[in-house]
Motif scaffolding. Structure first.
Motif, PDB file in Angstrom:
ATOM      1  N   LEU A  10       0.849  -1.209   0.000  1.00 30.70           N
ATOM      2  CA  LEU A  10       0.000   0.000   0.000  1.00 30.70           C
ATOM      3  C   LEU A  10       0.889   1.267   0.000  1.00 30.70           C
ATOM      4  O   LEU A  10       1.927   1.285   0.660  1.00 30.70           O
ATOM      5  CB  LEU A  10      -0.894   0.012   1.253  1.00 30.70           C
ATOM      6  N   ASP A  11       0.455   2.252  -0.727  1.00 29.15           N
ATOM      7  CA  ASP A  11       1.233   3.509  -0.764  1.00 29.15           C
ATOM      8  C   ASP A  11       0.882   4.339   0.477  1.00 29.15           C
ATOM      9  O   ASP A  11      -0.264   4.417   0.884  1.00 29.15           O
ATOM     10  CB  ASP A  11       0.887   4.316  -2.043  1.00 29.15           C
ATOM     11  N   ASN A  12       1.865   4.897   1.108  1.00 31.28           N
ATOM     12  CA  ASN A  12       1.690   5.825   2.246  1.00 31.28           C
ATOM     13  C   ASN A  12       0.967   5.219   3.453  1.00 31.28           C
ATOM     14  O   ASN A  12       0.316   5.899   4.212  1.00 31.28           O
ATOM     15  CB  ASN A  12       0.900   7.099   1.821  1.00 31.28           C
ATOM     16  N   PHE A  13       1.007   3.894   3.601  1.00 35.77           N
ATOM     17  CA  PHE A  13       0.318   3.254   4.719  1.00 35.77           C
ATOM     18  C   PHE A  13       0.926   3.689   6.044  1.00 35.77           C
ATOM     19  O   PHE A  13       0.233   3.868   7.044  1.00 35.77           O
ATOM     20  CB  PHE A  13       0.382   1.722   4.587  1.00 35.77           C
ATOM     21  N   GLY A  20      -5.306   1.241  11.203  1.00 39.25           N
ATOM     22  CA  GLY A  20      -4.407   0.607  10.215  1.00 39.25           C
ATOM     23  C   GLY A  20      -4.806  -0.841  10.001  1.00 39.25           C
ATOM     24  O   GLY A  20      -4.857  -1.334   8.862  1.00 39.25           O
ATOM     25  N   ASP A  21      -5.089  -1.535  11.149  1.00 44.85           N
ATOM     26  CA  ASP A  21      -5.483  -2.958  11.040  1.00 44.85           C
ATOM     27  C   ASP A  21      -6.748  -3.109  10.204  1.00 44.85           C
ATOM     28  O   ASP A  21      -6.853  -4.009   9.373  1.00 44.85           O
ATOM     29  CB  ASP A  21      -5.711  -3.551  12.425  1.00 44.85           C
ATOM     30  N   ILE A  22      -7.702  -2.187  10.461  1.00 45.83           N
ATOM     31  CA  ILE A  22      -8.959  -2.262   9.702  1.00 45.83           C
ATOM     32  C   ILE A  22      -8.687  -2.078   8.216  1.00 45.83           C
ATOM     33  O   ILE A  22      -9.213  -2.808   7.366  1.00 45.83           O
ATOM     34  CB  ILE A  22      -9.971  -1.211  10.224  1.00 45.83           C
ATOM     35  N   ILE A  23      -7.814  -1.124   7.912  1.00 41.41           N
ATOM     36  CA  ILE A  23      -7.495  -0.871   6.507  1.00 41.41           C
ATOM     37  C   ILE A  23      -6.878  -2.131   5.890  1.00 41.41           C
ATOM     38  O   ILE A  23      -7.202  -2.528   4.765  1.00 41.41           O
ATOM     39  CB  ILE A  23      -6.552   0.359   6.389  1.00 41.41           C
ATOM     40  N   LEU A  24      -6.014  -2.779   6.664  1.00 40.95           N
ATOM     41  CA  LEU A  24      -5.382  -4.014   6.153  1.00 40.95           C
ATOM     42  C   LEU A  24      -6.437  -5.102   5.902  1.00 40.95           C
ATOM     43  O   LEU A  24      -6.391  -5.809   4.893  1.00 40.95           O
ATOM     44  CB  LEU A  24      -4.329  -4.525   7.139  1.00 40.95           C
ATOM     45  N   GLN A  25      -7.407  -5.185   6.856  1.00 38.12           N
ATOM     46  CA  GLN A  25      -8.471  -6.191   6.676  1.00 38.12           C
ATOM     47  C   GLN A  25      -9.310  -5.895   5.436  1.00 38.12           C
ATOM     48  O   GLN A  25      -9.622  -6.793   4.647  1.00 38.12           O
ATOM     49  CB  GLN A  25      -9.364  -6.255   7.914  1.00 38.12           C
TER      50      GLN A  25
END
Ligand code: C2E
Ligand code: CA
Ligand code: CA
Length: 947
Positions: A560-563, A575-580
């Motif tokens: 992911l860019d700019n994570f 962040g975890d939610i975004i990863l999920q």
């Protein structure tokens, strides 16, 4: 006999034989000896009797002779005296002779004796019978004897003329020479018995001894006992004595032999006696000798005693001797018997030491040999028994193991039918053993494995004799369960497989726990996606699959860019939610076949299998990037998170999971550097190629939209007639800048993208229009060949489109030929045949393009409604140089003639090629030799100017 011991038998035999032999000898010898002895004794008796008789006879003879001599001497004295008287003259001669004669004749001799005188000439001189005087009597034997002797004594037998029997006579002679008178005093001898004096020989006779007590005796006339040891007088005096009868018998018989019994005076025993007796007639005496027979047979008795003694001694000797011999036989035999008993007791090592050359030695050696052999056999037997016991023990042991094992065990025969199953089998599968005997284990089969799984499994068993692995099977109640299965092939001595043994362990429980652990160890806790470990495992598996099937696979490395910025500013939870959400988005795009993995942080890897080409990947990459263009809605925030992709391809960019991942990572950084929100292929050239192709594709799309195409036409010449008979329509892409791009470059892309359908329609339309234009401008109705690609042929609208074009343009379908490549005929045959038949039915001709590059066979070609074969340019190009290509061309030409097809040669560039083709019988020529493809405005003048 056989019940007796050898020793006893020997003793008995010895004794019997000895006794028999002795008795046989004795039986033969005894009578012989007895006979001899008897004869000898009897002879002795006879001799004694004769001797005594002779002695008596001699006494008689002496008496007779002496008497006669006395008579004879007296006569001679008397005659002498008388002769003296004559001489003295007292008497005359005649008186003297007369006186002498009287004197002689008067002389008495016994009872009947007398004197007589003979002259030496044999004539009687004086005789009592005066008649006989003067007669010559020299014819008588005794007279001759007298004449010869003249003096002395002679005996003779004489019978007077009136008497029958001759009687013993004797005479004594004296010779009176002066008168030649043989004066003979003759008398019967028995006249003188009275003269015999018994006393002269009594003592001599008494002295004769025969045996111990034998004696000689004489019986005279009137039963007078003349000589006897103890009897005298007459026999009559012995009337009362036992011996009288004997004497009487002897007296009667006179000559012979008698046997009789007599009581021995000394011993008072009745003993047998023998008497031999002889008669002396002159004396009327009987001379007898007698003796006890037992004295005669004494030597015989001795012999009998000797025989009995011999038997006794033999028996006495036979016992120890037979015992000795018996022992010499039985002791070694008994020793052997002891060895046998020893052996019978189980002492196999016992051997005889007897090595004598006799039968027992032989028996001993045989015994030893037997024992050697027996011991050998025994040894083998013991080994075998031990082996059997061991194998029996092993069998029992295995049976125990088999019956009590936790693992299910089945044994199948070579055909795979169950012949044995253990209790655990029933426990695990729910099938009774009886139910499954004779059945194939596939009754347990679950549908969790494909055919390939079993195929691979059996291949391994056949190859290595063994297979171990996990397998899903089904219980009788239908429930499937995992088991750890080991299958082993059992071989016989010739290494042929006879059975299979399958041992399995129900690992359901283990599995579920293991599954959990494995899942945890192989999955990312946050997203539930496979982690790096599982990913690598799956990539490895995919690689081996791809290697086998000769396919490609690809990895997308996504970051992911700019994570980092989001994570830092909005917190890890967000962040975890975004990863999920990211995981979900990826999962929505990539199906079950592909693997999505989270390596950690914001890095994901997607594995795509069975990749056809790089463009397919690009397509996927673009879809993925597009998915990230949508905003993330988290906790009221609306966030835009783009991503960068790195792409690797197996086998081009690496042959193992590690390399492929690493290179994908590198490619991902490349994408970031190129400004993020994009993708990058690991290999630059590939990247470039893709970019270029993408550009072309875009351009081609635009070209189709803007119609930047033109159709060129290449004339076909019939060199036999020298005329142009047809044209091939060949598309050209004329870019706005005037650059013309070859169809070889864009046709494949057009096919892939499907743009060919539109392009194809365009060429078809153009060709139909041009057909009319050419006819109008040149008057030539040429056959126009149009290339049709595979994609077009498969396209369901093809027939419909062609119909429309023909109808709209009003062209002659008979003068339009469709060129299809050989390879197009090969796939989708049935459908292809149907389509081609439809096209053919519409009046179009069909030509096989690039002929010779495929695998067309004569029989195969017959299936299609084909009119023309177009020999591929490659054969024509090489034809002049390679004889082989010429022969291929020749073959194609011959073949087309056989099939009654037209044949065209394309790519003819030289006169030489054209000459060869002409020679081979191919007159239709297309190539730069005559014309290059050209636009319509060049074509029209070309055709007009053509000849
Ligand atoms: P093709 O069907 O085998 O066409 C013949 C090719 O050989 C043409 O190339 C032509 O210019 C070339 N050629 C003819 N004579 C000679 C010669 O003497 N020497 C040499 N070196 N080449 C010669 P072009 O026009 O570049 O076309 C290439 C291929 O593109 C064609 O091969 C055909 O497969 C395809 N193509 C062209 N136009 C179309 C079209 O309208 N539709 C479809 N589907 N394919 C087309
Ligand atoms: Ca062609
Ligand atoms: Ca061709």
């Amino acid at each position: 006999m056989t019940r007796l011991k050898i020793r006893s038998r020997l003793t008995l035999s010895f004794s019997a034989i000895t006794i028999f032999a002795i008795i046989l000898c004795a039986g033969t010898i005894y009578p012989l000896v007895k006979n001899i002895v008897q004869n000898n004794i009897e002879n002795e008796l006879i001799n004694t009797t004769s001797t005594v008789a002779d002695m008596v006879q001699a006494a008689i003879n002496v008496s007779v002779r002496n008497h006669l001599r006395a008579v004879s001497e007296t006569n001679l004295q008397n005659i002498q005296t008388i002769y003296e008287e004559y001489k003295s003259g007292e008497l005359t001669e005649a008186e003297a002779k007369n006186k002498a004669e009287k004197l002689i004749l008067n002389q008495k001799i016994g009872k009947k004796g007398y004197n007589y005188c003979l002259h030496s000439n044999g004539s009687i001189a004086v005789h009592p019978n005066s008649k006989l005087v003067g007669i010559n009597v020299d014819n008588f034997d005794f007279i001759q004897k007298q004449l010869a002797l003249k003096t002395g004594y002679i005996e003779y037998d004489w019978a007077n003329p009136n008497e029958g029997d001759k009687k013993a006579k004797a005479l004594f002679m004296a010779y009176f020479k002066p008168w030649d008178w043989i004066i003979s005093a003759s008398a019967y001898r028995n006249d003188f018995v009275s003269l015999v004096n018994a006393e002269d020989f009594r003592e001599k006779i008494k002295a004769v001894r025969l045996g111990k007590s034998g004696y000689v005796f004489i019986i005279g006339k009137d039963e007078e006992v003349i000589v006897h040891p103890w009897i005298s007088g007459t026999m009559k005096e012995f009337y009362d004595i036992l011996g009288y009868q004997v004497l009487s018998d002897i007296y009667q018989k006179k000559n012979g032999k008698i046997k009789y019994n007599l009581v021995d005076q000394n011993s008072k025993k009745n003993r047998e006696k023998i008497a031999i007796f002889k008669y002396l007639p002159e004396m009327d005496w009987i001379v007898a000798s007698s003796m006890y027979t037992d004295e005669i047979y004494y030597p015989l008795k001795q012999i009998i005693y000797f025989i009995i003694f011999s038997i006794f001694i033999s028996l006495v000797l036979a016992l120890p001797l037979s015992a000795l011999i018996g022992n010499s036989i039985t002791i070694p035999i008994n020793k052997l018997v002891a060895l046998f008993s020893d052996a019978a007791k189980g002492n196999w090592t016992t051997r005889s030491k007897n090595n004598s050359p006799d039968e027992i030695g032989v028996l001993s050696r045989k015994f030893n040999k037997f024992m050697d052999d027996f011991q050998g056999i025994q040894c083998n037997l013991s080994t075998e028994v031990a082996t059997r016991q061991e194998s029996e023990y092993q069998r029992k042991l295995f049976e125990e193991v088999f019956n009590n094992a936790m693992e299910g065990i089945t044994i199948t025969d070579f055909n795979g039918n169950i012949i044995k199953a253990n209790p655990a089998f029933t426990t695990i599968t729910g099938y009774d053993v009886d139910e499954v005997i004779g059945k194939n284990p596939n009754i347990l089969k679950s549908n969790k494995h494909g055919k390939d799984f079993y195929k691979t499994m059996w291949e391994e068993i056949v190859e290595t004799g063994h297979w171990v692995g996990e397998i899903w099977n089904r219980r009788k109640n239908g429930e499937s369960f995992p088991e750890l299965l080991s299958i082993s092939a059992i071989h016989d001595s010739s290494n042929e497989t006879t059975h299979y043994v399958a041992v399995f362990h129900d690992i359901t429980e283990m599995k579920s726990k293991e599954k959990q652990i494995k899942y945890q160890s192989h999955h990312d806790a946050l997203t539930g996606l496979p982690n790096r470990v599982l990913l690598i495992d799956r990539i490895a598996m995919a690689i081996s699959r791809a290697r086998r099937q000769n396919t490609k696979l690809s990895l997308f490395y996504l970051d992911l860019d700019n994570f980092k910025t989001i994570n830092d500013s909005l917190g890890h939870a967000l962040g975890d939610i975004i990863l999920q959400i990211t995981a979900n988005r990826i999962s929505e795009i990539f199906g079950n076949q592909d693997i999505i993995s989270r390596l950690g942080g914001d890095e994901f890897v997607i594995m795509i299998e069975d990749v056809k080409d790089e463009f397919h990947l690009i397509n996927q990459a673009e879809i993925l990037l597009k998915a990230f263009s949508k905003p993330y809605k988290v906790n009221g925030h609306e966030l835009y998170v783009s991503t960068s992709l790195g792409i690797t391809l197996y086998p081009d960019d690496g042959e193992d999971p590690g390399t492929l991942i690493k290179n994908a990572d590198i490619a991902m950084y490349q994408a970031k550097e190129e400004g993020k929100n994009g993708y990058h292929m690991f290999k630059q050239e590939m990247h470039d190629r893709i970019e270029r192709r993408l550009n072309i594709e875009n351009a081609l799309r635009q070209a189709v939209n803007k119609n930047e195409f033109a159709v060129f036409y290449q004339p076909k010449v019939n060199i036999k007639t020298g005329k142009v008979y047809g044209l091939e329509a060949l598309i050209r892409w004329v870019q706005p800048n005037g650059e013309v791009i070859s169809p070889a470059e864009f046709i494949p892309l057009a096919e892939e993208t499907g743009l060919i359908i539109d392009i194809g329609k365009f060429v078809f339309k153009e060709s139909c229009i041009i057909q009319r234009e050419i006819i109008e401008k040149t008057g030539l109705n040429l056959i126009i060949s149009i290339n049709v690609s595979g994609r077009q042929l498969k396209h369901h609208d093809l027939i419909e489109d062609i119909k429309n074009i023909v109808d709209n343009s009003g062209c002659h379908s008979k003068k339009i030929e469709l060129e299809i490549t050989e390879s197009m005929l090969m796939d989708n045959t049935e459908k292809t045949i149907a389509t081609l038949n439809q096209i053919s039915a519409m009046g179009f001709s069909l030509s096989i393009d690039d002929f010779g590059t495929g695998y067309s066979s004569l029989a195969y070609l017959k299936k299609f409604p084909i009119n023309t074969l177009k020999i591929d340019r490659s054969f024509i190009t090489d034809m002049a140089d390679h004889g082989e290509d010429e022969s291929i061309v020749q073959t194609i030409i011959d073949m087309s003639k056989n099939l009654k097809l037209k044949v065209v040669a394309e790519g003819v560039e030289t006169k030489e090629q054209a000459e060869i083709l002409k020679k081979l019988g191919c007159y239709r020529i297309q190539g730069y030799l005559y014309a290059k493809p050209m636009p319509i405005n060049e074509l029209i003048p070309f055709l007009i100017n053509w000849e």
